[in-house]
Design a protein around this motif. Structure first.
Motif, PDB file in Angstrom:
ATOM      1  N   THR A  40       0.825  -1.206   0.000  1.00  0.00           N
ATOM      2  CA  THR A  40       0.000   0.000   0.000  1.00  0.00           C
ATOM      3  C   THR A  40       0.861   1.257   0.000  1.00  0.00           C
ATOM      4  N   LEU A  41       1.899   1.276   0.826  1.00  0.00           N
ATOM      5  CA  LEU A  41       2.746   2.469   0.943  1.00  0.00           C
ATOM      6  C   LEU A  41       3.642   2.696  -0.276  1.00  0.00           C
ATOM      7  N   GLY A  42       4.141   1.625  -0.853  1.00  0.00           N
ATOM      8  CA  GLY A  42       5.060   1.762  -1.981  1.00  0.00           C
ATOM      9  C   GLY A  42       6.239   2.646  -1.625  1.00  0.00           C
ATOM     10  N   ASP A  43       6.550   3.607  -2.478  1.00  0.00           N
ATOM     11  CA  ASP A  43       7.691   4.495  -2.265  1.00  0.00           C
ATOM     12  C   ASP A  43       7.505   5.456  -1.099  1.00  0.00           C
ATOM     13  N   ALA A  44       6.318   5.530  -0.528  1.00  0.00           N
ATOM     14  CA  ALA A  44       6.082   6.407   0.622  1.00  0.00           C
ATOM     15  C   ALA A  44       6.580   5.785   1.923  1.00  0.00           C
ATOM     16  N   SER A  45       6.955   4.505   1.881  1.00  0.00           N
ATOM     17  CA  SER A  45       7.467   3.858   3.086  1.00  0.00           C
ATOM     18  C   SER A  45       8.873   4.334   3.388  1.00  0.00           C
ATOM     19  N   GLY A  46       9.115   4.557   4.672  1.00  0.00           N
ATOM     20  CA  GLY A  46      10.474   4.805   5.125  1.00  0.00           C
ATOM     21  C   GLY A  46      11.150   3.468   5.375  1.00  0.00           C
ATOM     22  N   ALA A  47      12.205   3.480   6.161  1.00  0.00           N
ATOM     23  CA  ALA A  47      12.966   2.269   6.458  1.00  0.00           C
ATOM     24  C   ALA A  47      12.099   1.259   7.216  1.00  0.00           C
ATOM     25  N   VAL A  48      12.342  -0.037   6.928  1.00  0.00           N
ATOM     26  CA  VAL A  48      11.601  -1.115   7.578  1.00  0.00           C
ATOM     27  C   VAL A  48      12.580  -2.196   7.998  1.00  0.00           C
ATOM     28  N   VAL A  53      12.724 -14.498  12.732  1.00  0.00           N
ATOM     29  CA  VAL A  53      12.352 -15.395  13.826  1.00  0.00           C
ATOM     30  C   VAL A  53      10.989 -15.012  14.392  1.00  0.00           C
ATOM     31  N   GLU A  54      10.794 -13.733  14.656  1.00  0.00           N
ATOM     32  CA  GLU A  54       9.527 -13.251  15.207  1.00  0.00           C
ATOM     33  C   GLU A  54       8.469 -13.018  14.125  1.00  0.00           C
ATOM     34  N   CYS A  55       8.876 -13.076  12.861  1.00  0.00           N
ATOM     35  CA  CYS A  55       7.972 -12.856  11.720  1.00  0.00           C
ATOM     36  C   CYS A  55       7.222 -11.539  11.859  1.00  0.00           C
ATOM     37  N   ARG A  56       8.012 -10.442  11.929  1.00  0.00           N
ATOM     38  CA  ARG A  56       7.393  -9.131  12.052  1.00  0.00           C
ATOM     39  C   ARG A  56       8.215  -8.085  11.311  1.00  0.00           C
ATOM     40  N   GLN A  57       7.560  -6.958  11.040  1.00  0.00           N
ATOM     41  CA  GLN A  57       8.197  -5.830  10.367  1.00  0.00           C
ATOM     42  C   GLN A  57       7.967  -4.584  11.204  1.00  0.00           C
ATOM     43  N   THR A  58       8.991  -3.736  11.242  1.00  0.00           N
ATOM     44  CA  THR A  58       8.941  -2.538  12.070  1.00  0.00           C
ATOM     45  C   THR A  58       9.273  -1.305  11.247  1.00  0.00           C
ATOM     46  N   TRP A  59       8.402  -0.305  11.330  1.00  0.00           N
ATOM     47  CA  TRP A  59       8.614   0.995  10.694  1.00  0.00           C
ATOM     48  C   TRP A  59       9.101   1.963  11.749  1.00  0.00           C
ATOM     49  N   LEU A  60       9.994   2.857  11.374  1.00  0.00           N
ATOM     50  CA  LEU A  60      10.451   3.922  12.245  1.00  0.00           C
ATOM     51  C   LEU A  60       9.560   5.130  11.971  1.00  0.00           C
ATOM     52  N   LEU A 109      13.973   7.683   5.948  1.00  0.00           N
ATOM     53  CA  LEU A 109      14.180   7.008   7.219  1.00  0.00           C
ATOM     54  C   LEU A 109      12.838   6.789   7.916  1.00  0.00           C
ATOM     55  N   LEU A 110      12.181   7.864   8.312  1.00  0.00           N
ATOM     56  CA  LEU A 110      10.899   7.752   9.004  1.00  0.00           C
ATOM     57  C   LEU A 110       9.749   7.671   8.001  1.00  0.00           C
ATOM     58  N   THR A 111       8.740   6.914   8.374  1.00  0.00           N
ATOM     59  CA  THR A 111       7.522   6.834   7.566  1.00  0.00           C
ATOM     60  C   THR A 111       6.501   7.794   8.148  1.00  0.00           C
ATOM     61  N   ASP A 112       5.803   8.517   7.308  1.00  0.00           N
ATOM     62  CA  ASP A 112       4.755   9.419   7.753  1.00  0.00           C
ATOM     63  C   ASP A 112       3.707   8.600   8.509  1.00  0.00           C
ATOM     64  N   ALA A 113       3.457   8.960   9.761  1.00  0.00           N
ATOM     65  CA  ALA A 113       2.579   8.176  10.632  1.00  0.00           C
ATOM     66  C   ALA A 113       1.140   8.121  10.126  1.00  0.00           C
ATOM     67  N   GLU A 114       0.653   9.203   9.534  1.00  0.00           N
ATOM     68  CA  GLU A 114      -0.722   9.193   9.014  1.00  0.00           C
ATOM     69  C   GLU A 114      -0.856   8.218   7.855  1.00  0.00           C
ATOM     70  N   LEU A 115       0.111   8.237   6.943  1.00  0.00           N
ATOM     71  CA  LEU A 115       0.086   7.294   5.824  1.00  0.00           C
ATOM     72  C   LEU A 115       0.211   5.856   6.320  1.00  0.00           C
ATOM     73  N   LEU A 116       1.088   5.640   7.294  1.00  0.00           N
ATOM     74  CA  LEU A 116       1.304   4.299   7.834  1.00  0.00           C
ATOM     75  C   LEU A 116       0.043   3.792   8.537  1.00  0.00           C
ATOM     76  N   ALA A 117      -0.570   4.622   9.363  1.00  0.00           N
ATOM     77  CA  ALA A 117      -1.791   4.209  10.066  1.00  0.00           C
ATOM     78  C   ALA A 117      -2.893   3.847   9.078  1.00  0.00           C
ATOM     79  N   ALA A 118      -3.061   4.660   8.039  1.00  0.00           N
ATOM     80  CA  ALA A 118      -4.077   4.370   7.024  1.00  0.00           C
ATOM     81  C   ALA A 118      -3.768   3.062   6.295  1.00  0.00           C
ATOM     82  N   ALA A 119      -2.496   2.829   6.000  1.00  0.00           N
ATOM     83  CA  ALA A 119      -2.097   1.590   5.318  1.00  0.00           C
ATOM     84  C   ALA A 119      -2.344   0.372   6.202  1.00  0.00           C
ATOM     85  N   VAL A 120      -2.107   0.499   7.501  1.00  0.00           N
ATOM     86  CA  VAL A 120      -2.356  -0.611   8.429  1.00  0.00           C
ATOM     87  C   VAL A 120      -3.846  -0.919   8.491  1.00  0.00           C
TER      88      VAL A 120
END
Length: 132
Positions: A40-48, A53-60, A109-120
């Motif tokens: 959903t985020l495409g190029d709007a995503s910051g670093a991930v 092992v935990e099967c998870r992804q983290t956005w800054l 580096l950082l992902t815009d929190a509004e875009l990230l929340a909407a994508a989630v």
């Protein structure tokens, strides 16, 4: 490849880092959901950061972002910040266990929190039939 930030360990190393210590907070989701968020985020995503092992992804994200506050205490989405939680930060050449799914750059580096929340919310809605 040289690390764009001094807090990223050299080569394939890993650094156990207190979230908030370096000027950002984190939003983490399971990988199955994170893959949809990335699409959903495409190029709007910051670093991930991805953890195999935990099967998870983290956005800054920026600290205390209002857009992600709805996820505090959520059973699937984790928002962490100035709460004594830690995160493994991988070196730039690391390619397993804990690694950069989307490499950090000075301009990404950082992902815009509004875009990230909407994508989630969008990704959860596609996966579960509702957008909660």
């Amino acid at each position: 490849m040289a690390a764009p930030h001094g807090w990223i360990p050299p080569g394939g190393g890993v650094r156990w880092t207190r979230i908030g210590e370096l000027g950002w907070h984190a939003l983490t989701v399971p990988t199955y959901l994170g893959d949809r968020v990335l699409a959903t985020l495409g190029d709007a995503s910051g670093a991930v950061i991805e953890e195999d092992v935990e099967c998870r992804q983290t956005w800054l994200i920026e600290p205390n972002a209002a857009a992600v506050q709805r996820f505090h205490g959520h059973p699937v989405v984790s928002v962490r910040g100035d709460d004594d939680s830690f995160l493994f930060v991988p070196g730039m050449t690391r390619d397993h266990t804990v690694w950069w799914r989307v490499a950090p750059r000075d301009d990404r580096l950082l992902t815009d929190a509004e875009l990230l929340a909407a994508a989630v919310v969008n990704a959860r809605g596609r996966g579960r039939g509702r957008a909660s």
